[in-house]
Design an enzyme around this catalytic site. Sequence first.
Site, PDB file in Angstrom:
ATOM      1  CG  ASP A 264      24.125 -25.212 -35.355  1.00 15.19           C
ATOM      2  OD1 ASP A 264      23.900 -25.634 -36.502  1.00 15.19           O
ATOM      3  OD2 ASP A 264      25.236 -25.300 -34.797  1.00 15.19           O
TER       4      ASP A 264
ATOM      5  CD  GLU B 138       9.400 -14.675 -20.292  1.00 17.19           C
ATOM      6  OE1 GLU B 138       9.924 -15.269 -19.338  1.00 17.19           O
ATOM      7  OE2 GLU B 138       9.974 -13.779 -20.971  1.00 17.19           O
TER       8      GLU B 138
END
Length: 556
Positions: free
Chosen positions: A215, A265
């Site tokens: 956002d 990751e």
Amino acid sequence: MAETLKSPSTLSTSDANWWRQASVYQIYPRSFADSNGDGLGDLPGVTSRVPYLKALGIDAVWLSPFYPSALADGGYDVDDYRNVDPRLGTLDDFDEMAAALHAAGIRLIVDIVPNHSSNRHAWFQEALAAAKSSPARERYIFRDGLGPNGELPPSDWTAAFGGPGWTRVSDGQWYLHTFTPEQPDFNWDNPEVREDFLITLRFWADRGVDGFRVDVANLLVKDLSADLPSKAELAAMDRTSGTHPLMDRDEVHEIYAEWRKVFNEYTPPRFAVAEAWVETPERRAKYASSEGLGQAFSFDLLVADFDAGQFRQIITDNLEQVRLTGSTSTWVFSNHDVTRHATRYGLPPLNGRNVKQGVEWVKAGGPADKIDVDRGIRSAKAATMLMLALPGAAYLYQGEELGLHEVAAIPAEQRQDPSFFRGAEYDGLGRDGCRVPLPWEPDGTSFGFGTGGSHLPQPGWFAQYAVSVEEKDPASTLSFYRRALALRHEIQGPETLEWGDISDENVLHFVRPGNWHVVANFGTAPVALPKGEVLLASADVKNGTLPGEATAWIRS
């Protein structure tokens, strides 16, 4: 870090680029499906509708905020970033929803709101109880006021939804809020803030979330070190150099580089899409960097009229940015913040200010004599079909697949959007009209949304747009979307297109790999189609001729 999906899934863990040409369906959870009859949509409601989403043919769901919230701004005032609003369910409900989506072959994107928290967030409550210049206050943006006793705000800035941009607390200091007073801005110069959001990203990625919608991604970093400029001075400042005090600063990309390390990751790497209303395609491309979020919304088509020239220029410009950056385009016509495009296209064009036209119509109360409803849905289907054939990701908003129009006639006492109550010229009478709960059945207390009514009033005309009605009608908008989304998966190959040779200023013709011809007729006069098999058209093709305000896909 290992993949942690909660159930068997049809999803590939080796496809790191799934998002580049995905069809993504935005769910505003409080208005999608209500499982417990309290009038508010919830996560079990989403889970119950996974078969519907699978039948629709989408690749991913983007879930608007579902976190604990006082709903000062539709859930974008977040109390706790690592939990579920108890009115919407529990973390177990979230896991069940994610597992059901993954089992259906649908990825999950969640909304992250990093510019501000709720004023009920534990950190902000701690800041209010703490002394000036304390570590607790340094997580937010507190300033002393002006005037002999600090009784004036630090600047004359206004908030996005109207009213002042600063609110005073009991000890006399003021805090900054870009949006409502219930949404205090974080201080992103603070290492604690940066680290805590990395924890949040891992929290949701570990629960199987595939991506994040960020956002107001361009607003996080602010430079308030010098004397604060006035509102007029801010308005005159350059927004294209990365040095504006409040928005789109170059330093924000240092944050997203840290996020990228977290995303990488996982297998496959998580991705994010930035909501960044910035001034140029070049500035937007920085958010879509492979070293950053990976993708950024292009709202260019959203603000354009239904006009061939505007569409062609926008498509050309966006694909050029793809070529230069290696990212991918995004295309969108409707979302939870704007008047639905079926409504906008039923109104007279406004010289590239399509959204503004929708605002004016809503402010007038949605007069029926000012809109051509049939033309609106006809043009919306044509535009959407063109969009679905473009290279890049397509973002759809719940209800557009039903052909829903904006609900304008909502009584003042039932409205919820802060922009309405604070007098902002944000989007007509606020954004409630595109957030009205969906109709699933043609009757009942809330057209099948739930057994206890709906948190926003639904108009009677929703009955003809109900899912169960449209599912039975092969000529319905829902049936059209299902066919288009199924065929979209057959367009394979490079993320490129070549412009065709139809020489009509009201017609766009391009060719995708595999000899897919896309012809969009923005005019009213019929146009002859290229020879080949008509796979799908948004209006009836007769004798090889496409009518006005329609699009066709042809395979030669």
